[in-house]
Design an enzyme around this catalytic site. Structure first.
Site, PDB file in Angstrom:
ATOM      1  N   PRO A 290      73.925  47.890 -81.130  1.00 26.53           N
ATOM      2  CA  PRO A 290      74.735  49.057 -80.749  1.00 26.53           C
ATOM      3  C   PRO A 290      75.618  48.866 -79.517  1.00 26.53           C
ATOM      4  CG  PRO A 290      72.436  49.420 -80.194  1.00 26.53           C
ATOM      5  CD  PRO A 290      72.487  48.149 -80.965  1.00 26.53           C
ATOM      6  N   PHE A 291      75.377  47.807 -78.730  1.00 30.13           N
ATOM      7  CA  PHE A 291      76.195  47.591 -77.529  1.00 30.13           C
ATOM      8  C   PHE A 291      76.809  46.194 -77.564  1.00 30.13           C
ATOM      9  CE2 PHE A 291      73.121  50.871 -76.485  1.00 30.13           C
ATOM     10  CZ  PHE A 291      73.971  51.887 -76.082  1.00 30.13           C
TER      11      PHE A 291
ATOM     12  N   GLU B  77      70.945  47.122 -75.717  1.00 26.98           N
ATOM     13  CA  GLU B  77      70.498  47.947 -74.585  1.00 26.98           C
ATOM     14  C   GLU B  77      71.646  48.536 -73.781  1.00 26.98           C
ATOM     15  OE1 GLU B  77      67.437  47.716 -70.734  1.00 26.98           O
ATOM     16  OE2 GLU B  77      67.691  45.967 -72.031  1.00 26.98           O
TER      17      GLU B  77
ATOM     18  N   LYS C 256      61.991  47.782 -72.992  1.00 26.08           N
ATOM     19  CA  LYS C 256      60.863  46.902 -72.659  1.00 26.08           C
ATOM     20  C   LYS C 256      59.882  47.011 -73.807  1.00 26.08           C
ATOM     21  CE  LYS C 256      61.443  44.424 -69.253  1.00 26.08           C
ATOM     22  NZ  LYS C 256      62.369  43.728 -70.138  1.00 26.08           N
TER      23      LYS C 256
END
Length: 428
Positions: free
Chosen positions: A214-215, A232, A248
């Protein structure tokens, strides 16, 4: 000032590939792709910013002050990155480890040409000085022919830290934890190739295809490239709200649905993975409190499980309301580097990282993103990423895991190899 026009895009997925390919002609590119991932914080499906009108490039010394001045003066879209070693600007720290990439610590640019895609609606924003090029550029993008099967040299990937050396270093970290020096340390190691000649765009398209994160980012500054399949978000500012989403906790994906669901459930219930996520969530709460209005820091989701093509991940979401006396860059200065890539307490973890890691992190575990004209911003965490210095013919990717008192060195090593899998596959 910018000229804005809107276009309907019939096939957004094909258009994105043409857009990033067309952008290669320019010296500076930032291409951001959400790969159709959408949550309440998503604003665009894809962005391309290219062709710098102004830019800032600096080492860590006074970097955040310089960025603050640049952002407040430009009051425009700015795209770029914060390298990990900006920690040396905010803390009494240094970075003396080997650096094969030699990227600046901070680089941002104001694009002449900007494309913002949401579903099938494309907004094109050009600075007035070049707005007569909009229609011709759009036609060129629509008709762009992407080269396929580009011949590439074999890349010989080496591991900076051997398995035995890695296990020894994790044992030293566990000793630090048992002595109470730290609770958690994100420990990373580099894979690299020298005398490497790669086609960055071709490798990026392949990495994006197998990861669909997504990033995702394709970044180019002349001869320096970042190909990132990051899952992230580091931090986003929307009005006076800050959103941070540390990752995490990692587990494997499986082709068998039953096995895959079991892996996901095991991650959700794993005491070690939950403990490391909760520690970093607490650290992020503390970081956000530096610029927050009183009692406005909230944990919106703790230890949520999200599935990506390569792995399952545990993600928490923390928000705060910014005190209006702080500027946008202050929110970056007081939270950087992100806790998910350092450990807790942050300062002690960064000191130990510097002693035990053998490579300067540079842009790895930094952040790439943008400021909008009103001072809002959105930045990822640079993980699952390939870095390439075309001039030095040096390719690098790093992976890491969180070491806590519950860590088993062999399992941490296996987690690193799992995270390295997609980059290895792309470079073969």
């Amino acid at each position: 000032m910018r000229t804005s026009i809107y276009k309907f895009i019939e096939d957004p997925i094909a258009f994105k590939r043409k857009l990033v390919s067309w952008g290669q002609q320019f010296r500076e590119i930032t291409f951001l792709d959400s790969n159709s991932f959408s949550d309440e914080y998503s604003r665009f499906d894809c962005v391309l910013a290219t062709d710098a009108f102004t830019s800032i490039k600096t080492d860590y010394d006074n970097a955040f002050d310089d960025l603050k001045q640049y952002q407040q003066t430009a009051k425009d879209w700015l795209f770029g990155y914060l390298a990990y070693d900006l920690k040396n600007d905010t803390e009494h720290l240094k970075s003396d480890n080997f650096d094969g990439l030699d990227f600046p610590d901070l680089f941002f640019f104001q694009p002449k040409k900007l494309f913002l895609l949401k579903e099938d609606q494309l907004e094109i924003q050009y600075l007035n000085m070049c707005d007569d090029e909009i229609e011709e550029d759009f036609e060129n993008i629509i008709n762009y022919k992407i080269e396929t099967n580009v011949p590439a040299d074999a890349v010989l990937i080496q591991q900076r830290i051997s398995k035995q050396h890695y296990l020894d270093k994790v044992s030293k970290l566990l000793a630090h934890i048992n002595q109470g020096d730290v609770y958690e340390v994100n420990f990373c190691m580099e894979f690299f190739a020298e005398n490497a000649n790669i086609n960055p765009l071709e490798k990026f398209l392949k990495l994006n295809e197998i990861s669909q994160a997504p990033f995702t980012v394709f970044f180019k500054n002349n001869k320096q490239f970042l190909l990132s399949a990051s899952p992230e978000r580091y931090i986003k500012k929307e009005g006076d709200i800050l959103i941070s989403q540390p990752i995490k906790g990692t587990s494997k994906r499986f082709l068998d649905p039953v096995e895959d669901e079991l892996s996901k459930n095991n991650l959700a219930q794993d005491p070690k993975e939950r403990a490391e996520n909760i520690m970093i969530t607490d650290l992020v709460r503390n970081d956000l409190s530096h610029t927050a209005q009183k009692a406005s820091v909230i944990v919106k989701e703790l230890c949520g499980i999200y599935s990506f093509l390569q792995v399952h991940q545990m993600i928490s979401t923390i928000t705060s309301k910014m005190d209006l006396k702080y500027a946008p860059v202050d929110a970056l200065r007081t939270t950087f580097p992100m806790g998910s890539m350092t450990g807790a307490p942050k300062y002690a973890a960064m000191e130990i990282i510097e002693k035990l890691e053998e490579t300067k992190r540079g842009l790895y575990s930094g952040a790439v993103g943008y400021f909008s004209p009103n001072g809002d911003f959105d930045f990822n965490v640079v993980i699952r990423s390939i870095l390439y210095n075309q001039e030095k013919h040096y390719v690098s990717f790093s992976v890491g895991s969180a070491i806590t008192s519950l860590s088993i060195p062999e399992k941490e090593y296996e987690e690193c190899l799992l995270k390295a899998k997609a980059m290895h596959e792309v470079l073969q």
